[in-house]
Design a protein around this motif. Structure first.
Motif, PDB file in Angstrom:
ATOM      1  N   UNK A  45      16.965  -3.707 -23.594  1.00 51.15           N
ATOM      2  CA  UNK A  45      16.237  -4.526 -24.839  1.00 51.15           C
ATOM      3  C   UNK A  45      17.203  -5.665 -25.153  1.00 51.15           C
ATOM      4  N   UNK A  46      16.398  -6.823 -25.481  1.00 55.10           N
ATOM      5  CA  UNK A  46      17.171  -7.904 -26.140  1.00 55.10           C
ATOM      6  C   UNK A  46      16.658  -7.551 -27.614  1.00 55.10           C
ATOM      7  N   UNK A  47      17.820  -7.584 -28.528  1.00 54.50           N
ATOM      8  CA  UNK A  47      17.275  -7.428 -29.902  1.00 54.50           C
ATOM      9  C   UNK A  47      17.872  -8.471 -30.869  1.00 54.50           C
ATOM     10  N   UNK A  48      17.143  -9.229 -31.588  1.00 56.02           N
ATOM     11  CA  UNK A  48      17.607 -10.194 -32.611  1.00 56.02           C
ATOM     12  C   UNK A  48      17.202  -9.650 -34.059  1.00 56.02           C
ATOM     13  N   UNK A  49      18.361  -9.001 -34.452  1.00 56.04           N
ATOM     14  CA  UNK A  49      17.939  -8.387 -35.730  1.00 56.04           C
ATOM     15  C   UNK A  49      17.537  -9.630 -36.861  1.00 56.04           C
ATOM     16  N   UNK A  50      18.353 -10.664 -37.195  1.00 55.83           N
ATOM     17  CA  UNK A  50      17.842 -11.648 -38.182  1.00 55.83           C
ATOM     18  C   UNK A  50      16.555 -12.281 -37.925  1.00 55.83           C
ATOM     19  N   UNK A  57      12.175  -4.949 -21.229  1.00 52.90           N
ATOM     20  CA  UNK A  57      11.773  -5.215 -19.998  1.00 52.90           C
ATOM     21  C   UNK A  57      11.326  -3.987 -19.445  1.00 52.90           C
ATOM     22  N   UNK A  58       9.853  -3.883 -18.925  1.00 56.22           N
ATOM     23  CA  UNK A  58       9.596  -2.738 -18.227  1.00 56.22           C
ATOM     24  C   UNK A  58       8.744  -3.168 -17.145  1.00 56.22           C
ATOM     25  N   UNK A  59       9.074  -2.400 -15.733  1.00 51.61           N
ATOM     26  CA  UNK A  59       8.568  -2.814 -14.580  1.00 51.61           C
ATOM     27  C   UNK A  59       8.316  -4.086 -14.413  1.00 51.61           C
ATOM     28  N   UNK A  60       9.195  -5.155 -14.584  1.00 52.43           N
ATOM     29  CA  UNK A  60       9.203  -6.503 -14.329  1.00 52.43           C
ATOM     30  C   UNK A  60       8.276  -7.482 -15.477  1.00 52.43           C
ATOM     31  N   UNK A  61       7.948  -6.707 -16.592  1.00 51.25           N
ATOM     32  CA  UNK A  61       6.986  -7.341 -17.479  1.00 51.25           C
ATOM     33  C   UNK A  61       7.701  -7.401 -18.737  1.00 51.25           C
ATOM     34  N   UNK A  69       3.317  -8.839 -34.841  1.00 49.82           N
ATOM     35  CA  UNK A  69       2.447  -8.738 -33.413  1.00 49.82           C
ATOM     36  C   UNK A  69       3.118  -8.741 -32.212  1.00 49.82           C
ATOM     37  N   UNK A  70       2.616  -8.475 -31.191  1.00 48.01           N
ATOM     38  CA  UNK A  70       3.350  -8.106 -29.893  1.00 48.01           C
ATOM     39  C   UNK A  70       2.662  -9.058 -28.768  1.00 48.01           C
ATOM     40  N   UNK A  71       3.753  -9.673 -28.039  1.00 49.16           N
ATOM     41  CA  UNK A  71       3.403 -10.314 -26.843  1.00 49.16           C
ATOM     42  C   UNK A  71       3.666  -9.683 -25.525  1.00 49.16           C
ATOM     43  N   UNK A  72       2.926  -9.662 -24.686  1.00 49.29           N
ATOM     44  CA  UNK A  72       2.985  -9.065 -23.190  1.00 49.29           C
ATOM     45  C   UNK A  72       2.889 -10.100 -22.216  1.00 49.29           C
ATOM     46  N   UNK A  73       3.979 -10.389 -21.473  1.00 51.37           N
ATOM     47  CA  UNK A  73       4.130 -11.216 -20.287  1.00 51.37           C
ATOM     48  C   UNK A  73       4.028 -10.754 -19.061  1.00 51.37           C
ATOM     49  N   UNK A  74       3.335 -11.247 -18.035  1.00 53.09           N
ATOM     50  CA  UNK A  74       3.297 -10.961 -16.484  1.00 53.09           C
ATOM     51  C   UNK A  74       2.501  -9.628 -16.308  1.00 53.09           C
ATOM     52  N   UNK A  75       1.402  -9.893 -16.975  1.00 56.87           N
ATOM     53  CA  UNK A  75       0.294  -8.666 -17.247  1.00 56.87           C
ATOM     54  C   UNK A  75      -0.717  -8.958 -16.083  1.00 56.87           C
ATOM     55  N   UNK A 110      21.198  -6.131 -24.066  1.00 55.71           N
ATOM     56  CA  UNK A 110      21.245  -6.915 -22.763  1.00 55.71           C
ATOM     57  C   UNK A 110      21.287  -8.292 -22.955  1.00 55.71           C
ATOM     58  N   UNK A 111      21.684  -9.195 -22.109  1.00 56.43           N
ATOM     59  CA  UNK A 111      21.761 -10.651 -22.042  1.00 56.43           C
ATOM     60  C   UNK A 111      20.520 -11.079 -21.059  1.00 56.43           C
ATOM     61  N   UNK A 112      20.319 -12.145 -21.447  1.00 52.99           N
ATOM     62  CA  UNK A 112      19.130 -13.038 -20.770  1.00 52.99           C
ATOM     63  C   UNK A 112      19.544 -13.147 -19.302  1.00 52.99           C
ATOM     64  N   UNK A 113      18.585 -13.059 -18.320  1.00 52.31           N
ATOM     65  CA  UNK A 113      19.050 -13.317 -16.917  1.00 52.31           C
ATOM     66  C   UNK A 113      18.683 -14.813 -16.646  1.00 52.31           C
ATOM     67  N   UNK A 114      19.405 -15.476 -15.723  1.00 53.96           N
ATOM     68  CA  UNK A 114      19.223 -16.764 -15.499  1.00 53.96           C
ATOM     69  C   UNK A 114      17.866 -16.927 -14.703  1.00 53.96           C
ATOM     70  N   UNK A 115      17.498 -15.785 -13.970  1.00 52.96           N
ATOM     71  CA  UNK A 115      16.257 -15.855 -13.334  1.00 52.96           C
ATOM     72  C   UNK A 115      14.913 -16.111 -14.436  1.00 52.96           C
TER      73      UNK A 115
END
Ligand code: SF4
Length: 184
Positions: A45-50, A57-61, A69-75, A110-115
């Protein structure tokens, strides 16, 4: 129960993958109090508490939970979005019920990946940022050796949707993002 219901309010093209969609769902209840418990139990997970955001990240999504609200990408399609939202609702409620047995984790994990960043850049390798390619820029950005504002083309109207997704991701991971470009 913490989260009672959700409703898909927007379906947009996914700019990271033109064959897929990006989905935004409004939720009936504030859910941020469960984020440190999800962060403790899920991997990557990437958690930003402030900022009160948690990206899973789940199955590449990329599934980003905000307080309201919730946003879902690569669906693939709305059917898949509904399945994921149902899974998230159950996960949120089950984790909330078990919170007394979980040590909360407030770290960014987790950290962001360059890709992940590279896919959301213009991809023209124009070198205006003084880097040899967009991938080189993404690698430097992840290492915090360059700032996103150095990619001048990204701020043009043409890349507005990519910019929105990228800035959400960067903001969630605790990177500096010009506040006037953040989504409400
Ligand atoms: S300025 Fe932006 S689009 Fe141009 S090479 Fe650098 S990262 Fe890529």
């Amino acid at each position: 129960m913490l989260l009672n219901s959700y409703k898909i309010t927007r379906t947009l093209p996914c700019l990271a993958d033109p064959m897929k969609i990006r989905v935004i769902a409004d939720i009936s209840d504030e859910i941020h109090e469960v984020f440190p418990y999800l962060n403790a139990t899920l991997k990557g997970c990437i958690y930003n508490h402030p900022a009160l955001t948690l990206t899973i990240k789940k199955d590449g999504k990329l599934l980003t939970l905000h307080a309201y609200h919730i946003t879902l990408a690569k669906i693939e399609d709305e059917k898949e979005a509904e399945e994921i939202l149902r899974w998230l609702k159950d996960l949120i409620n089950e984790t909330y019920e078990k919170q007394n047995q979980i040590e909360p984790n407030y770290s960014m994990a987790a950290e962001l990946k360059a890709l992940d960043i590279f896919r959301l850049l213009p991809g023209t390798n124009c070198k205006k940022c003084e880097e040899p390619s967009c991938l080189a820029f993404a690698v430097k950005l992840v290492g915090r050796d360059i700032e996103i504002i150095k990619c001048d083309p990204l701020f043009s109207e043409k890349y507005q949707e990519k910019r929105n997704v990228l800035f959400d991701l960067l903001h969630a991971a605790g990177f500096e993002v010009p506040s006037e470009f953040l989504n409400p």
